[in-house]
Design a protein around this motif. Structure first.
Motif, mmCIF file in Angstrom:
data_model
loop_
_atom_site.group_PDB
_atom_site.id
_atom_site.type_symbol
_atom_site.label_atom_id
_atom_site.label_comp_id
_atom_site.label_asym_id
_atom_site.label_seq_id
_atom_site.Cartn_x
_atom_site.Cartn_y
_atom_site.Cartn_z
ATOM 1 N N VAL A 47 4.885 -8.837 89.013
ATOM 2 C CA VAL A 47 6.100 -8.765 88.193
ATOM 3 C C VAL A 47 6.011 -7.590 87.228
ATOM 4 N N ARG A 48 7.103 -6.878 87.086
ATOM 5 C CA ARG A 48 7.197 -5.776 86.114
ATOM 6 C C ARG A 48 8.518 -5.905 85.360
ATOM 7 N N VAL A 49 8.443 -5.937 84.039
ATOM 8 C CA VAL A 49 9.646 -6.034 83.216
ATOM 9 C C VAL A 49 9.477 -5.181 81.969
ATOM 10 N N TYR A 66 12.856 -3.365 85.886
ATOM 11 C CA TYR A 66 12.161 -4.554 86.369
ATOM 12 C C TYR A 66 11.749 -4.375 87.822
ATOM 13 N N ARG A 67 10.821 -5.214 88.238
ATOM 14 C CA ARG A 67 10.528 -5.441 89.641
ATOM 15 C C ARG A 67 10.096 -6.886 89.769
ATOM 16 N N SER A 108 15.932 -1.109 88.687
ATOM 17 C CA SER A 108 14.587 -1.135 89.264
ATOM 18 C C SER A 108 13.631 -0.220 88.511
ATOM 19 N N GLN A 109 12.354 -0.603 88.503
ATOM 20 C CA GLN A 109 11.317 0.184 87.846
ATOM 21 C C GLN A 109 11.148 1.539 88.520
ATOM 22 N N SER A 110 10.858 2.548 87.722
ATOM 23 C CA SER A 110 10.601 3.890 88.234
ATOM 24 C C SER A 110 9.414 3.898 89.196
ATOM 25 N N LYS A 276 8.220 -6.934 77.281
ATOM 26 C CA LYS A 276 7.291 -6.213 78.157
ATOM 27 C C LYS A 276 6.375 -7.179 78.888
ATOM 28 N N ASP A 277 6.229 -6.975 80.200
ATOM 29 C CA ASP A 277 5.223 -7.740 80.924
ATOM 30 C C ASP A 277 3.845 -7.203 80.529
#
Length: 397
Positions: A47-49, A66-67, A108-110, A276-277
């Motif tokens: 997970v990415r936020v 995010y992802r 979406s995350q870079s 932030k994750d």
């Protein structure tokens, strides 16, 4: 030589403060991604936020990257935001959980950022960003926190509990506190100034009325004997605090980083936590630094301990570890620095695994400080544990 006799002031803000409303929404989004990932069978470590929120009169704007699982829809994000606003207590004309417009601008995350961080692409997962993070602990309070920020939080927590229980129906969600603590011989002994600005839902209430209402909760929050006849009180010093929250003042995620940490009693690296994750070392490494500093003090190795960690984006190992015990330890600080690296893996992945950070545990951190809290059974505030005492003592022998 450190001063022994002085005054030091810290402030806190309640969960209804405009910036804290934004922190709460941003952390609810982080938690939502973790809950959905776990429910969908996705590895939560993936997970990415990075979520930012702005709130103003009947409007919340949620933006960032995010992802995560596709089950996290805009509808679910909006529902999480509204539920947070409702739980905080906003049902006012100018900011209402049901009526406010919620705009979602997450994307979406870079890929450029992802390539330096992903465990799937690199043997050693790199930090999500560069930066410096600080941790601090001292023996001034039971939770090893500086007294001014600890008691500033306690005042607002007492008022919040009274409001939420229905005992004090006149209180609104928005509030701020500030305490000036007197130190003698290096120890906190009392308060010289108390400031509380508390939103009230009855427009007719005066500062005098609010002083009568608030004073018992302040006295309950502070140690016995700390308030004297010479203590100066400032309760709703503008005279009126009826319009509160984002209707009265625009809020943004990450604007209360000193309230979130040590109240100015220790350095701060500058990075906010909420939204932030934990691949973002702004958050996870600051938690690790607090964890280590608290264990140093809990182990009796120092009465005060400051720790700095530094990272580079895409690089796993910290670039530096710095320890300052402020002259309160007989152990050489270089020896402590080496010991800390032995007792905990300070790579981003190591921190997340050691502290169990890949979980939906973040919304609860968004008000009344990320530190000085009780470690919880489900993994919340795991960085407040003092389970490294034995290992640290062995490492410095």
């Amino acid at each position: 030589m450190a001063r022994k006799n002085y005054l030091f002031t810290s402030e806190s803000v309640s969960e209804g403060h405009p910036d804290k409303v934004c922190d709460r929404i941003s952390d609810e989004v982080v938690d939502l991604f973790y809950r959905e990932a776990i429910a969908q069978g996705m590895n939560p470590a993936h997970v990415r936020v990075a979520c930012e929120t702005m709130c103003t009169t009947n409007r919340a704007i949620i933006a960032g990257e995010y992802r995560g699982p596709v089950s996290v829809t805009r509808k679910k994000i909006e529902a999480a935001a509204r539920a947070a606003i409702k739980d905080i207590g906003y049902e006012q004309d100018g900011f209402h959980w049901e009526k406010a417009k919620v705009e979602i601008l997450l994307h979406s995350q870079s890929a450029d950022i992802a390539q330096g961080v992903d465990a799937a692409e690199k043997k050693d997962e790199g930090a999500g960003d560069q930066g410096i993070m600080f941790g601090y602990a001292c023996d001034e309070t039971p939770e090893l926190m500086p007294a001014p920020i600890y008691y500033a939080h306690r005042i607002l927590q007492e008022l919040s509990e009274a409001r939420r229980s229905g005992k004090e129906k006149a209180l609104g969600p928005d509030a701020k506190s500030q305490v000036t603590v007197q130190y003698k011989n290096g120890k906190p002994v009392g308060v010289t100034q108390i400031v509380v600005s508390q939103q009230h839902l009855d427009e007719k209430l005066t500062s005098k009325d609010m002083r009568k209402l608030i004073e018992p909760y302040v006295k309950k929050a502070l140690p016995k004997g700390w308030i004297t006849k010479d203590t100066v009180w400032h309760i709703n010093p503008t005279g009126k605090f009826f319009i509160g929250g984002p209707d009265g003042d625009c809020g943004l995620t990450g604007r209360k980083i000193i309230v979130d940490t040590y109240g100015g009693a220790a350095p701060h690296g500058g990075g906010a936590f909420s939204g932030k994750d934990p691949t973002k070392v702004d958050r996870s490494a600051a938690y690790a630094a607090r964890y280590l500093a608290k264990n140093v003090v809990a182990a009796g190795l120092a009465k005060r301990c400051s720790i700095q960690l530094s990272y580079a984006i895409g690089v796993a190992q910290p670039l530096s570890i710095y320890v300052d015990t402020h002259g309160t330890s007989k152990i050489d600080e270089k020896k402590l620095e080496k010991a800390l690296a032995k007792v905990m893996d300070l790579t981003p992945r190591g921190i997340r695994n050691h502290l169990g950070l890949n979980k939906p545990i973040y919304a609860r951190t968004s008000s009344y400080g990320h530190f000085g809290r009780k470690a919880e059974k489900d993994g919340g505030f795991s960085w407040e544990k003092t389970d490294l005492i034995k290992a640290l003592k062995a490492a410095v022998k």
